[in-house]
Design a protein around this motif. Structure first.
Motif, mmCIF file in Angstrom:
data_model
loop_
_atom_site.group_PDB
_atom_site.id
_atom_site.type_symbol
_atom_site.label_atom_id
_atom_site.label_comp_id
_atom_site.label_asym_id
_atom_site.label_seq_id
_atom_site.Cartn_x
_atom_site.Cartn_y
_atom_site.Cartn_z
ATOM 1 N N LEU A 80 -2.896 1.549 -5.684
ATOM 2 C CA LEU A 80 -3.517 1.267 -4.392
ATOM 3 C C LEU A 80 -3.914 -0.194 -4.283
ATOM 4 O O LEU A 80 -4.622 -0.718 -5.148
ATOM 5 C CB LEU A 80 -4.750 2.142 -4.183
ATOM 6 N N GLY A 81 -3.482 -0.834 -3.238
ATOM 7 C CA GLY A 81 -3.826 -2.227 -2.984
ATOM 8 C C GLY A 81 -3.418 -2.589 -1.574
ATOM 9 O O GLY A 81 -2.876 -1.757 -0.830
ATOM 10 N N CYS A 82 -3.641 -3.831 -1.226
ATOM 11 C CA CYS A 82 -3.302 -4.292 0.113
ATOM 12 C C CYS A 82 -2.930 -5.767 0.050
ATOM 13 O O CYS A 82 -3.680 -6.577 -0.502
ATOM 14 C CB CYS A 82 -4.485 -4.085 1.056
ATOM 15 N N SER A 99 6.082 -4.202 -6.081
ATOM 16 C CA SER A 99 6.919 -3.048 -5.746
ATOM 17 C C SER A 99 8.038 -2.855 -6.770
ATOM 18 O O SER A 99 8.302 -1.734 -7.222
ATOM 19 C CB SER A 99 7.509 -3.241 -4.348
ATOM 20 N N ARG A 100 8.685 -3.935 -7.144
ATOM 21 C CA ARG A 100 9.779 -3.850 -8.119
ATOM 22 C C ARG A 100 9.264 -3.350 -9.467
ATOM 23 O O ARG A 100 9.890 -2.490 -10.099
ATOM 24 C CB ARG A 100 10.447 -5.211 -8.291
ATOM 25 N N GLY A 115 0.939 3.175 -3.227
ATOM 26 C CA GLY A 115 0.156 3.022 -2.010
ATOM 27 C C GLY A 115 -0.276 1.589 -1.779
ATOM 28 O O GLY A 115 -1.320 1.344 -1.178
ATOM 29 N N ILE A 116 0.520 0.626 -2.265
ATOM 30 C CA ILE A 116 0.193 -0.774 -2.007
ATOM 31 C C ILE A 116 0.666 -1.102 -0.592
ATOM 32 O O ILE A 116 1.857 -1.088 -0.308
ATOM 33 C CB ILE A 116 0.843 -1.715 -3.039
ATOM 34 N N GLY A 139 -1.417 9.770 0.843
ATOM 35 C CA GLY A 139 0.032 9.913 0.740
ATOM 36 C C GLY A 139 0.558 9.479 -0.620
ATOM 37 O O GLY A 139 1.456 10.116 -1.178
ATOM 38 N N ALA A 140 0.001 8.410 -1.153
ATOM 39 C CA ALA A 140 0.421 7.941 -2.482
ATOM 40 C C ALA A 140 0.022 8.954 -3.550
ATOM 41 O O ALA A 140 0.783 9.223 -4.486
ATOM 42 C CB ALA A 140 -0.194 6.576 -2.776
ATOM 43 N N ALA A 141 -1.160 9.539 -3.410
ATOM 44 C CA ALA A 141 -1.595 10.563 -4.369
ATOM 45 C C ALA A 141 -0.683 11.778 -4.290
ATOM 46 O O ALA A 141 -0.285 12.342 -5.317
ATOM 47 C CB ALA A 141 -3.046 10.958 -4.089
#
Length: 179
Positions: A80-82, A99-100, A115-116, A139-141
């Motif tokens: 999780l991040g932004c 992401s990679r 969930g980034i 959603g990521a969870a």
């Protein structure tokens, strides 16, 4: 005009305990708090447990997951991040590299929900992070939980890539008998 609806797969059910590590970057603290709340709720809804660790930024998230995989006993991970676009190309580097790295860890068999958030504006991030709106943390969870269910369904990989030691040993003993 309303956006297109999309189907959400029901959460999997587990007969054995599930332990998930949430790795969060609280660079934008309020966004992170919403993402984490959504992730925790989804994990708990599936009857799983969670731990959380914070790292400075999105680039550190995959590294923390890699360390945890080597040194702990988690079934899966939620990243999780932004990252909000700024005036420089640093945005592209952070988005692409985080992401990679997460994708590469996933291809190694880790069950990771990514969930980034990668957005143009703070407002976009706020909507996506809010558990009452887009709930991308939840959603990521859910993605991590689904991958854990698949991994458990298919079991541990017992076959190696290439030649196994038994085949090599059998081949060498056959050759020794012929000599």
């Amino acid at each position: 005009m309303a956006g297109a609806s999309h189907y959400i797969i029901p959460l999997p059910e587990f007969d054995q305990p599930v332990k998930i590590l949430i790795v969060a970057s609280p660079y934008y603290k309020d966004i992170s708090d919403h993402q984490v709340a959504g992730a925790k709720a989804e994990i708990e809804k599936a009857g799983a447990t969670w731990e959380i660790v914070e790292v400075p930024g999105a680039l550190e998230i995959p590294t923390a997951i890699g360390i945890a995989e080597r040194m702990s006993n988690f079934d899966g991970y939620v990243a999780l991040g932004c990252v909000i676009r700024g005036e420089t190309t640093h945005y592209d580097t952070v988005c692409n590299d985080s992401s990679r790295a997460i994708q590469l860890l996933g291809l190694q068999g880790l069950c990771i929900g990514n969930g980034i958030l990668t957005v143009e504006t703070y407002e976009q991030a706020a909507v996506r992070a809010d558990p009452d709106q887009m709930n991308k943390g939840g959603g990521a969870a859910a993605a991590a939980l689904h991958l854990i269910a698949l991994a458990r369904k298919w079991g541990k990989a017992e076959k190696g890539v290439g030649f196994t030691r038994d085949i090599l040993m059998a081949g060498s003993s056959d050759n020794a008998d012929k000599a």
